[in-house]
Every structure is written in C-alpha cells, then in structure tokens.
Scaffold this motif. Structure first.
Motif, PDB file in Angstrom:
ATOM      1  N   UNK A  11       3.171   3.954  14.717  1.00  0.00           N
ATOM      2  CA  UNK A  11       4.173   3.469  13.639  1.00  0.00           C
ATOM      3  C   UNK A  11       3.318   2.200  12.642  1.00  0.00           C
ATOM      4  N   UNK A  12       2.409   1.841  13.337  1.00  0.00           N
ATOM      5  CA  UNK A  12       1.670   1.049  12.372  1.00  0.00           C
ATOM      6  C   UNK A  12       0.939   1.643  11.424  1.00  0.00           C
ATOM      7  N   UNK A  13      -0.018   2.677  11.751  1.00  0.00           N
ATOM      8  CA  UNK A  13      -0.769   3.471  11.010  1.00  0.00           C
ATOM      9  C   UNK A  13       0.249   4.377   9.977  1.00  0.00           C
ATOM     10  N   UNK A  14       1.422   4.667  10.505  1.00  0.00           N
ATOM     11  CA  UNK A  14       2.295   5.253   9.255  1.00  0.00           C
ATOM     12  C   UNK A  14       2.727   4.256   8.346  1.00  0.00           C
ATOM     13  N   UNK A  15       3.272   3.078   8.810  1.00  0.00           N
ATOM     14  CA  UNK A  15       3.598   2.213   7.783  1.00  0.00           C
ATOM     15  C   UNK A  15       2.359   1.774   6.986  1.00  0.00           C
ATOM     16  N   UNK A  16       1.027   1.597   7.520  1.00  0.00           N
ATOM     17  CA  UNK A  16       0.219   1.126   6.534  1.00  0.00           C
ATOM     18  C   UNK A  16      -0.208   2.051   5.497  1.00  0.00           C
ATOM     19  N   UNK A  17       0.052   3.566   5.844  1.00  0.00           N
ATOM     20  CA  UNK A  17      -0.201   4.566   4.950  1.00  0.00           C
ATOM     21  C   UNK A  17       0.781   5.020   3.997  1.00  0.00           C
ATOM     22  N   UNK A  18       2.116   4.783   4.304  1.00  0.00           N
ATOM     23  CA  UNK A  18       3.101   4.845   3.258  1.00  0.00           C
ATOM     24  C   UNK A  18       2.899   3.644   2.306  1.00  0.00           C
ATOM     25  N   UNK A  19       2.692   2.291   2.736  1.00  0.00           N
ATOM     26  CA  UNK A  19       2.439   1.266   1.850  1.00  0.00           C
ATOM     27  C   UNK A  19       1.287   1.286   1.067  1.00  0.00           C
ATOM     28  N   UNK A  20       0.270   1.846   1.656  1.00  0.00           N
ATOM     29  CA  UNK A  20      -1.112   1.970   1.051  1.00  0.00           C
ATOM     30  C   UNK A  20      -0.792   2.911  -0.106  1.00  0.00           C
ATOM     31  N   UNK A  21      -0.151   4.104  -0.002  1.00  0.00           N
ATOM     32  CA  UNK A  21       0.393   5.195  -1.014  1.00  0.00           C
ATOM     33  C   UNK A  21       0.946   4.433  -2.053  1.00  0.00           C
ATOM     34  N   UNK A  22       2.190   3.839  -1.829  1.00  0.00           N
ATOM     35  CA  UNK A  22       2.615   3.037  -2.505  1.00  0.00           C
ATOM     36  C   UNK A  22       1.951   2.117  -3.706  1.00  0.00           C
ATOM     37  N   UNK A  23       0.823   1.741  -3.129  1.00  0.00           N
ATOM     38  CA  UNK A  23      -0.106   0.709  -4.048  1.00  0.00           C
ATOM     39  C   UNK A  23      -1.023   1.556  -4.688  1.00  0.00           C
ATOM     40  N   UNK A  24      -1.774   2.500  -4.023  1.00  0.00           N
ATOM     41  CA  UNK A  24      -2.696   3.167  -4.796  1.00  0.00           C
ATOM     42  C   UNK A  24      -2.255   4.175  -6.015  1.00  0.00           C
ATOM     43  N   UNK A  25      -1.009   4.506  -5.558  1.00  0.00           N
ATOM     44  CA  UNK A  25      -0.243   5.424  -6.792  1.00  0.00           C
ATOM     45  C   UNK A  25       0.420   4.697  -7.949  1.00  0.00           C
ATOM     46  N   UNK A  26       0.298   3.378  -7.990  1.00  0.00           N
ATOM     47  CA  UNK A  26       0.823   2.380  -9.016  1.00  0.00           C
ATOM     48  C   UNK A  26       2.196   1.938  -8.884  1.00  0.00           C
ATOM     49  N   UNK A  27       2.816   2.241  -7.897  1.00  0.00           N
ATOM     50  CA  UNK A  27       3.975   1.839  -7.715  1.00  0.00           C
ATOM     51  C   UNK A  27       4.280   0.243  -7.539  1.00  0.00           C
ATOM     52  N   UNK A  28       3.287  -0.290  -7.003  1.00  0.00           N
ATOM     53  CA  UNK A  28       3.290  -1.690  -7.040  1.00  0.00           C
ATOM     54  C   UNK A  28       1.901  -1.808  -7.521  1.00  0.00           C
ATOM     55  N   UNK A  29       1.988  -2.407  -8.872  1.00  0.00           N
ATOM     56  CA  UNK A  29       0.503  -2.754  -9.504  1.00  0.00           C
ATOM     57  C   UNK A  29       0.049  -4.045  -8.944  1.00  0.00           C
ATOM     58  N   UNK A  30      -1.144  -4.221  -9.440  1.00  0.00           N
ATOM     59  CA  UNK A  30      -2.062  -5.517  -8.961  1.00  0.00           C
ATOM     60  C   UNK A  30      -1.044  -6.853  -9.555  1.00  0.00           C
ATOM     61  N   UNK A  31      -1.010  -7.546  -8.743  1.00  0.00           N
ATOM     62  CA  UNK A  31      -0.129  -9.037  -9.240  1.00  0.00           C
ATOM     63  C   UNK A  31       1.308  -8.885  -8.578  1.00  0.00           C
ATOM     64  N   UNK A  32       1.747  -7.750  -8.120  1.00  0.00           N
ATOM     65  CA  UNK A  32       2.892  -7.418  -7.572  1.00  0.00           C
ATOM     66  C   UNK A  32       3.312  -8.188  -6.299  1.00  0.00           C
ATOM     67  N   UNK A  33       4.539  -8.797  -6.296  1.00  0.00           N
ATOM     68  CA  UNK A  33       4.808  -9.381  -4.935  1.00  0.00           C
ATOM     69  C   UNK A  33       5.621  -8.407  -4.004  1.00  0.00           C
TER      70      UNK A  33
END
Length: 229
Positions: A11-33
């Motif tokens: 689960x940790x790997x899956x959670x990290x991958x989903x969160x990573x994808x959300x960041x790298x795809x621009x859904x959470x831009x730099x500076x986003x909390x």
C-alpha cells in the motif's frame, strides 16, 4: 488522474505512486499545500500511517517538503535522480577521484585498526588477485576489487564500507573497459601486483602513513590512465 481507493498490495508503494503521479502531472503545482493526512487516507482508503510513509518517500525523492506546523508542500514536479542512477551516468574518472578520497582514508584506518582476521583476509585477497591474473579481465577486476574491499573492511567503519559498496558496480564496468581499451594486461597479466603487496604489507605492519601513501599512489596511477583513455 483522480485519486482513488487502492488495491490490497504494497500500500505504501501504491500510495506514493498515486501521489507522485498527481504531482508530476501538474494537478498539484509547486507551492501547493497537500491535503492533510486524514483527507488523503480517506481518499486512498488506507491508514494514516501508510500516507505518512508515502509522503516520506516523496520527500526523499525531492518532490515534497513538510513544514513544521504548516503541512506538506510540493517543491518540485520531477523526482531527483537516486544515487545508483547518478553513479551509472557518471564518468568513471569522476567516480575514481571520489574513490581515492574514500580508500586512502580507509587504508590509513585499516593500518590502525586491523585485526588478525583482517590480515588473513587481506593475504587471501592478494593471493586471489594473483591467481586471477591467469583469467579474463572480468575475473581479474573482480579479484582486484575484492582486495580493495578487504582493505576498506579492515577500517571497521560501516559508513566507509557502504560508500565503497555503492561505487563498486560502476567501478567494475569502468575498469573492465579500461583493461580492454588499453590492453594493460597484454605484457603483464597481473598489473599492480607490487603496489598492492606494499599496501597489504603496510596495513599488516600497522604503518598508517605508508598504507595511505601506497593506496594513494596505486590509485593515482590508474586515475592517470583513465584520464588518458
């Protein structure tokens, strides 16, 4: 990509991958909390401890940064290269320069801290290097690295040992290529035997200055060849 409940597996790997994808795809831009742990846990259908570990992995990759009392913020949209990847891409001469810094100090410490077991291991490694001179380049390089590994081990510093271990795969490839490119074993199938014997003898005698000098001179000769290759 919307966040969603996870499948039952690591689960940790899956959670990290989903969160990573959300960041790298621009859904959470730099500076986003990022949303809080409780919100993320509910969205991903995992426990807060899983979310916490996933965020720690993303922080290690240089994507997010926790700020005391403020939350976790996105600081980059591309993960930084990990250490093994950087070593694979580095020039072998650059790696060798750092190797010298590690091994010269290790040789000095080895002379000060070596045990009878260390001396026996060094003698065996030196004989193994000599025996490997009758084999191919890969076997000879493996035997050479084994001797240097024994010197580092005799320093009895686990951090030095781990650092040297990180360099070993890239060093091995570079040295095999060097032997082949320059034909260094054409006339002498066991180059460097005298200098390696001096190194082992200095460690055996407990002469830290001589051990450091022997290590520095032996490695400097190889580095000079790498720079000319």
């Amino acid at each position: 990509m919307p966040l969603g409940a996870l499948r039952p597996s690591p689960l940790v790997e899956q959670a990290a991958e989903q969160l990573r994808a959300h960041i790298t795809e621009g859904h959470w831009p730099v500076g986003t909390k990022l949303p809080g742990e409780t919100t993320l846990a509910k969205t991903l259908n995992v426990g807060r401890s899983t979310v916490r570990e996933a965020l720690r992995a993303l922080a290690g990759a240089g994507l997010v940064q926790p700020r005391q009392g403020a939350g976790v913020f996105v600081i980059a949209t591309e993960a930084k290269e990990n250490w093994p990847t950087r070593l694979r891409r580095a020039a072998v001469s650059d790696i060798y320069e750092v190797r010298m810094l590690i091994e010269v100090q290790a040789a000095q410490l080895a002379a000060e801290r070596r045990t009878e077991a260390d001396i026996a291991a060094l003698d065996a490694a030196l004989e193994g290097r000599r025996a490997a001179s009758s084999g191919g380049d890969a076997a000879f390089v493996d035997a050479d690295i084994a001797l240097h590994t024994a010197v580092v081990a005799a320093a009895h510093n686990p951090v030095l040992t781990d650092l040297f271990g990180e360099f070993t795969p890239a060093l091995r490839e570079g040295l095999i290529d060097l032997l082949d490119l320059l034909g260094l074993r054409t006339e002498d199938p066991g180059p460097g035997d005298e200098s390696h014997a001096e190194l082992v003898d200095a460690v055996r005698r407990g002469d830290a200055a001589a051990a450091a000098r022997a290590s520095r001179e032996e490695l400097a000769m190889t580095l000079a060849l790498l720079r000319r290759a």
